[in-house]
Scaffold this motif. Structure first.
Motif, mmCIF file in Angstrom:
data_model
loop_
_atom_site.group_PDB
_atom_site.id
_atom_site.type_symbol
_atom_site.label_atom_id
_atom_site.label_comp_id
_atom_site.label_asym_id
_atom_site.label_seq_id
_atom_site.Cartn_x
_atom_site.Cartn_y
_atom_site.Cartn_z
ATOM 1 N N LEU A 166 0.824 -1.208 0.000
ATOM 2 C CA LEU A 166 0.000 0.000 0.000
ATOM 3 C C LEU A 166 0.859 1.259 0.000
ATOM 4 C CD1 LEU A 166 -2.826 -0.895 2.569
ATOM 5 C CD2 LEU A 166 -3.088 -0.626 0.102
ATOM 6 N N GLN A 167 2.006 1.193 0.659
ATOM 7 C CA GLN A 167 2.892 2.349 0.741
ATOM 8 C C GLN A 167 3.559 2.656 -0.602
ATOM 9 O OE1 GLN A 167 4.477 0.389 4.544
ATOM 10 N NE2 GLN A 167 5.182 2.490 4.791
ATOM 11 N N PHE A 168 3.469 1.708 -1.534
ATOM 12 C CA PHE A 168 4.071 1.874 -2.852
ATOM 13 C C PHE A 168 3.019 2.140 -3.931
ATOM 14 C CE2 PHE A 168 7.039 -0.288 -0.218
ATOM 15 C CZ PHE A 168 8.301 0.032 -0.668
ATOM 16 N N GLY A 169 1.754 2.267 -3.507
ATOM 17 C CA GLY A 169 0.684 2.538 -4.457
ATOM 18 C C GLY A 169 0.066 1.295 -5.049
ATOM 19 N N ILE A 170 0.111 0.171 -4.324
ATOM 20 C CA ILE A 170 -0.442 -1.101 -4.787
ATOM 21 C C ILE A 170 -1.599 -1.479 -3.874
ATOM 22 C CG2 ILE A 170 0.062 -3.537 -5.257
ATOM 23 C CD1 ILE A 170 3.021 -2.679 -5.529
ATOM 24 N N ALA A 171 -2.708 -1.913 -4.447
ATOM 25 C CA ALA A 171 -3.942 -2.133 -3.684
ATOM 26 C C ALA A 171 -3.941 -3.467 -2.934
ATOM 27 C CB ALA A 171 -5.149 -2.062 -4.625
ATOM 28 N N ASN A 172 -2.878 -3.718 -2.195
ATOM 29 C CA ASN A 172 -2.779 -4.952 -1.422
ATOM 30 C C ASN A 172 -1.998 -4.676 -0.149
ATOM 31 O OD1 ASN A 172 -0.992 -7.969 -1.331
ATOM 32 N ND2 ASN A 172 -3.217 -7.890 -1.110
ATOM 33 N N SER A 214 3.640 9.243 -0.695
ATOM 34 C CA SER A 214 2.297 8.699 -0.542
ATOM 35 C C SER A 214 1.678 8.519 -1.921
ATOM 36 C CB SER A 214 1.431 9.629 0.313
ATOM 37 O OG SER A 214 0.115 9.117 0.447
ATOM 38 N N TYR A 215 1.464 7.281 -2.310
ATOM 39 C CA TYR A 215 0.869 6.970 -3.603
ATOM 40 C C TYR A 215 -0.519 6.363 -3.378
ATOM 41 C CZ TYR A 215 5.760 7.201 -5.143
ATOM 42 O OH TYR A 215 7.040 7.598 -5.398
ATOM 43 N N GLU A 216 -1.509 6.838 -4.140
ATOM 44 C CA GLU A 216 -2.848 6.265 -4.020
ATOM 45 C C GLU A 216 -2.966 5.071 -4.952
ATOM 46 O OE1 GLU A 216 -7.427 7.764 -3.779
ATOM 47 O OE2 GLU A 216 -6.187 8.619 -5.368
ATOM 48 N N PRO A 217 -3.291 3.892 -4.427
ATOM 49 C CA PRO A 217 -3.472 2.727 -5.296
ATOM 50 C C PRO A 217 -4.622 2.936 -6.272
ATOM 51 C CG PRO A 217 -3.264 2.063 -2.985
ATOM 52 C CD PRO A 217 -3.444 3.553 -3.005
ATOM 53 N N VAL A 218 -4.559 2.272 -7.416
ATOM 54 C CA VAL A 218 -5.645 2.349 -8.386
ATOM 55 C C VAL A 218 -6.808 1.487 -7.912
ATOM 56 C CG1 VAL A 218 -4.076 2.757 -10.305
ATOM 57 C CG2 VAL A 218 -4.765 0.411 -9.751
ATOM 58 N N GLU A 219 -7.991 1.725 -8.459
ATOM 59 C CA GLU A 219 -9.155 0.910 -8.110
ATOM 60 C C GLU A 219 -8.942 -0.537 -8.551
ATOM 61 O OE1 GLU A 219 -12.633 2.626 -9.801
ATOM 62 O OE2 GLU A 219 -12.704 4.301 -8.385
ATOM 63 N N LEU A 220 -9.572 -1.432 -7.810
ATOM 64 C CA LEU A 220 -9.438 -2.853 -8.112
ATOM 65 C C LEU A 220 -9.949 -3.193 -9.502
ATOM 66 C CD1 LEU A 220 -10.447 -4.430 -4.685
ATOM 67 C CD2 LEU A 220 -8.161 -4.145 -5.642
ATOM 68 N N ALA A 221 -10.861 -2.387 -10.019
ATOM 69 C CA ALA A 221 -11.376 -2.638 -11.370
ATOM 70 C C ALA A 221 -10.259 -2.723 -12.391
ATOM 71 C CB ALA A 221 -12.360 -1.537 -11.761
ATOM 72 N N ARG A 222 -9.121 -2.054 -12.104
ATOM 73 C CA ARG A 222 -8.017 -2.034 -13.060
ATOM 74 C C ARG A 222 -7.244 -3.341 -13.090
ATOM 75 N NH1 ARG A 222 -7.009 3.570 -14.034
ATOM 76 N NH2 ARG A 222 -5.456 2.957 -15.582
#
Length: 391
Positions: A166-172, A214-222
């Motif tokens: 999450l700290q790297f902008g990944i939705a996990n 601080s990177y915002e992860p992309v939506e899971l739809a992606r």
């Protein structure tokens, strides 16, 4: 204390506990000049996947060894033959997990790691670089103290951290322990105050110094595959849902930007605490009554596919669907990058003989390739030439 500039030789890495090659992919993503010259693992299915994607056999059986050789039987002479200057390690996590007995260095599955630690000073040339990944709790283990004590005795500079994708902008959200050690050229220090093990710091922010990014992860739809929602293979069976009275598991929707950690049990009937479950119907429902499991059935709950989990673990996979926006390039080579889904070969692909359950299990035992790549690039292999503290 003086500083010297040291030119970097191409990296020759050995990958221990290689699994499906997560460290190998992370090494590629770091962009460092070099190669993974050999890998070692006892998991036959993982080795099959590794061979399929990298076209090389873990354990290098056909070249050096007349029979299968496990890590804990390797000799210093065996390792010296590779002329490797880097070790990449992701040892078994079971000795340190909360769900296990936490036997630590007394667990038989820690034997191979302890053997590698013991063999370090017996090598004709210990590796210049060491990278290790493991689970939360390794940072409080006896195994870690044994490792740090050995690294101190061989004059390594050490960095440790606990970081989540999450700290790297990944939705996990997969919090893991990482160790990076780089050997100083001046040999062991006679000054005990320089011992890292006595003043160790485990970083929890990224990067370790300077302004936190601080990177915002992309939506899971992606990351989702098309046409999967109605596939029977990935639905959470109704009979298993109805047995899950008051088991609170993580339900996410395609507009969310976070998933919980996927474990080797994911995709089985023991789906609680094994990873996030995707809600595909009645998306407006966001409050769940886990004491009445029948109310969950209309939500169209399904497992993430192995390919989707692979994307959340930042494995390079063939492109499909909408792609994330390209990242802004850093001004300096060692500065943190915003996440971009890797889509260049070598890809992670599974041989058709590997079942869906086996794919989920292998991915649950693996790691996040992007996090590894960034830690290698920004910390362990910081510059093409580097300043090394000489004590």
């Amino acid at each position: 204390m003086a500083k010297v500039v040291q030119e970097r030789r191409p990296i020759r890495a050995l990958e221990f506990f290689s699994g499906i090659g997560g460290l190998h992919y992370g090494f590629h993503l770091s962009g460092v000049l070099g190669e993974v010259v050999s890998s070692f693992d006892v998991n036959t299915v993982g080795n099959e996947v590794y061979r399929h994607n990298f076209n090389k056999d873990p354990n290098n059986v056909s070249i050096l060894f007349s029979q299968f050789t496990s890590i804990d039987t390797l000799s210093a002479k065996d390792i010296d033959r590779y002329q490797a200057n880097c070790w990449l390690m992701s040892p078994p996590c079971q000795p340190y997990t909360r769900g296990g007995k936490m036997l630590d260095d007394q667990d038989p599955r820690a034997k191979a790691l302890l053997h590698l630690i013991d063999i370090l000073p017996k090598l004709s040339q210990p590796p210049e670089y060491i990278f290790l990944e493991n689970v939360l709790n390794f940072e409080t283990s006896r195994s870690r103290i044994i490792l740090l004590t050995q690294l101190d005795s061989l004059s390594y500079t050490v960095h440790e951290c606990l970081l989540s994708p999450l700290q790297f902008g990944i939705a996990n959200d997969r919090l893991r322990y990482y160790l990076m050690a780089r050997r100083r050229s001046a040999g062991p220090s006679a000054d005990p105050t320089t011992k890292y093990s006595e003043r160790a710091m485990v970083h929890t922010r990224w990067p370790f110094e300077g302004e936190e990014v601080s990177y915002e992860p992309v939506e899971l739809a992606r990351v989702l595959e098309q046409g999967v929602d109605e596939m029977e293979e990935f639905r959470v069976p109704e009979k298993d849902l109805l047995k899950s009275f008051d088991f609170r598991f993580d339900i996410v929707r395609q507009t969310d930007r976070r998933t919980s950690a996927f474990t080797k049990a994911y995709g089985s009937r023991h789906f609680y605490k094994a990873g996030s479950i995707l809600q595909t119907k009645q998306i407006d429902v966001t409050s769940y009554d886990f004491t009445n499991p029948s109310t969950l059935i209309p939500l169209g709950l399904r497992f993430f596919t192995p390919l989707e989990v692979a994307r959340l673990h930042a494995f390079p996979v063939p492109p499909f669907g909408a792609q994330p926006d390209p990242p802004s390039e850093p001004e300096q080579p060692a500065e943190p990058r915003s996440f971009r889904q890797p889509t260049s070969p070598p890809y992670l692909e599974f041989p058709p003989t590997v079942t869906t359950i086996q794919r989920h299990r292998l991915l649950g035992n693996s790691l996040n390739c992007w996090v590894v790549g960034e830690l290698l690039r920004c910390v362990l292999f910081k510059m093409k030439s580097e300043e090394v503290n000489e004590w």
